[in-house]
Design a protein around this motif. Structure first.
Motif, short mmCIF file in Angstrom:
data_model
loop_
_atom_site.label_atom_id
_atom_site.label_comp_id
_atom_site.label_asym_id
_atom_site.label_seq_id
_atom_site.Cartn_x
_atom_site.Cartn_y
_atom_site.Cartn_z
N GLY A 83 -15.16 -9.49 -25.29
CA GLY A 83 -14.01 -8.66 -25.63
C GLY A 83 -14.40 -7.30 -26.18
N ASP A 84 -15.67 -7.12 -26.55
CA ASP A 84 -16.12 -5.81 -27.02
C ASP A 84 -16.00 -4.80 -25.88
N THR A 85 -15.83 -3.56 -26.24
CA THR A 85 -15.78 -2.50 -25.22
C THR A 85 -17.01 -1.62 -25.35
N LEU A 86 -17.42 -1.09 -24.22
CA LEU A 86 -18.58 -0.21 -24.15
C LEU A 86 -18.15 1.10 -23.51
N ARG A 87 -18.48 2.19 -24.19
CA ARG A 87 -18.17 3.52 -23.67
C ARG A 87 -19.43 4.36 -23.71
N LEU A 88 -19.67 5.09 -22.66
CA LEU A 88 -20.80 6.01 -22.62
C LEU A 88 -20.37 7.30 -23.29
N SER A 89 -21.06 7.70 -24.35
CA SER A 89 -20.72 8.93 -25.06
C SER A 89 -21.45 10.13 -24.51
N ASN A 90 -22.75 9.98 -24.30
CA ASN A 90 -23.56 11.13 -23.90
C ASN A 90 -24.81 10.65 -23.19
N LEU A 91 -25.13 11.33 -22.12
CA LEU A 91 -26.33 11.03 -21.37
C LEU A 91 -27.12 12.31 -21.19
N THR A 92 -28.40 12.26 -21.51
CA THR A 92 -29.26 13.42 -21.33
C THR A 92 -30.26 13.11 -20.23
N TYR A 93 -30.31 13.94 -19.22
CA TYR A 93 -31.31 13.79 -18.18
C TYR A 93 -32.13 15.06 -18.14
N CYS A 94 -33.37 14.91 -17.70
CA CYS A 94 -34.28 16.05 -17.70
C CYS A 94 -34.86 16.29 -16.31
N ILE A 95 -34.96 17.56 -15.99
CA ILE A 95 -35.58 17.98 -14.74
C ILE A 95 -36.81 18.80 -15.11
N PRO A 96 -38.00 18.26 -14.88
CA PRO A 96 -39.21 19.03 -15.16
C PRO A 96 -39.33 20.22 -14.22
N SER A 97 -40.07 21.21 -14.63
CA SER A 97 -40.19 22.43 -13.81
C SER A 97 -40.87 22.17 -12.48
N LYS A 98 -41.65 21.10 -12.37
CA LYS A 98 -42.33 20.80 -11.10
C LYS A 98 -41.49 19.95 -10.16
N ALA A 99 -40.29 19.57 -10.57
CA ALA A 99 -39.46 18.70 -9.73
C ALA A 99 -38.62 19.54 -8.77
N PRO A 100 -38.85 19.39 -7.48
CA PRO A 100 -38.00 20.10 -6.52
C PRO A 100 -36.68 19.35 -6.36
N VAL A 101 -35.58 19.99 -6.68
CA VAL A 101 -34.27 19.32 -6.64
C VAL A 101 -33.23 20.30 -6.12
N ASN A 102 -32.35 19.82 -5.23
CA ASN A 102 -31.22 20.66 -4.86
C ASN A 102 -29.88 20.00 -5.18
N ARG A 103 -29.91 18.75 -5.71
CA ARG A 103 -28.69 18.10 -6.19
C ARG A 103 -29.07 16.87 -7.01
N VAL A 104 -28.30 16.57 -8.06
CA VAL A 104 -28.55 15.41 -8.92
C VAL A 104 -27.25 14.65 -9.13
N GLU A 105 -27.33 13.32 -9.12
CA GLU A 105 -26.20 12.45 -9.47
C GLU A 105 -26.70 11.44 -10.48
N VAL A 106 -25.85 11.07 -11.42
CA VAL A 106 -26.17 10.00 -12.36
C VAL A 106 -24.97 9.07 -12.36
N LYS A 107 -25.24 7.78 -12.16
CA LYS A 107 -24.18 6.77 -12.17
C LYS A 107 -24.60 5.67 -13.13
N VAL A 108 -23.64 4.96 -13.67
CA VAL A 108 -23.94 3.88 -14.59
C VAL A 108 -23.23 2.63 -14.08
N TYR A 109 -23.99 1.54 -13.89
CA TYR A 109 -23.43 0.30 -13.37
C TYR A 109 -23.67 -0.84 -14.34
N LEU A 110 -22.67 -1.73 -14.44
CA LEU A 110 -22.80 -2.96 -15.21
C LEU A 110 -23.02 -4.10 -14.22
#
Length: 181
Positions: A85-112
């Motif tokens: 019966g407890d509830t769980l809420r995501l308050s804040n998520l911090t993700y990091c992209i290092p300078s050497k990481a080639p990226v043109n799009r990022v997604e973050v999902k959370v699954y139970l």
């Protein structure tokens, strides 16, 4: 008498060597003027999640809220005891992209995943656009919450990066919930 004097001199030399190895602050107390060791800051080149692979986009920090309690930080692979019966809420998520990481799009999902079953039905999503420049970024507008049922659950947070047309999924960040009755 000479043997006794030699023992005292050797004991004094050993004591002085021990004091010198420990340093003067060990005897006199810490130097009030010296500043503490500088702590590394979380930047695109120095994060807790890119120590192993410099080009890895990763979840660095996660803050959750159980019921209406104070938000708390969750570390990778934590195990958290809760009640049904407890509830769980995501308050804040911090993700990091290092300078050497080639990226043109990022997604973050959370699954139970309830009771060890990998089902992608119970997801928490955010309408945020995820910045892709090299740095650590905070996302804090996850809108849904989970009402927890009894059992052993895993919360998995895959981070998905796109490099050109290639989709790379890293689901190495997770934590476990032990939900009793």
């Amino acid at each position: 008498m000479k043997a006794f004097t030699k023992k005292i001199v050797l004991a004094l030399i050993a004591a002085i060597a021990t004091i010198a190895a420990a340093g003067v602050p060990a005897i006199m107390g810490p130097d009030k003027k010296s500043s503490p060791e500088p702590k590394p800051s979380v930047t695109a080149t120095s994060t807790t999640c890119d120590k192993v692979i410099a080009a890895k986009v990763c979840v660095d920090n996660l803050t959750v809220q159980f019921n209406s309690n104070e938000p708390q930080q969750v570390k990778n692979r934590d195990r958290i005891p809760l009640k049904a019966g407890d509830t769980l809420r995501l308050s804040n998520l911090t993700y990091c992209i290092p300078s050497k990481a080639p990226v043109n799009r990022v997604e973050v999902k959370v699954y139970l995943f309830p009771n060890g079953v990998e089902s992608y039905k119970n997801g928490l999503f955010t309408p945020s656009n995820f910045p892709i420049h090299a740095a650590c970024h905070n996302i804090g507008n996850f809108q849904q919450t989970w009402k927890l049922e009894p059992g052993q659950h895993r919360v998995n947070i895959p981070i998905i990066k796109y490099v050109g047309s290639n989709r790379i999924v890293d689901s190495s960040f997770y934590f476990n919930l032990d939900v009793g009755r």
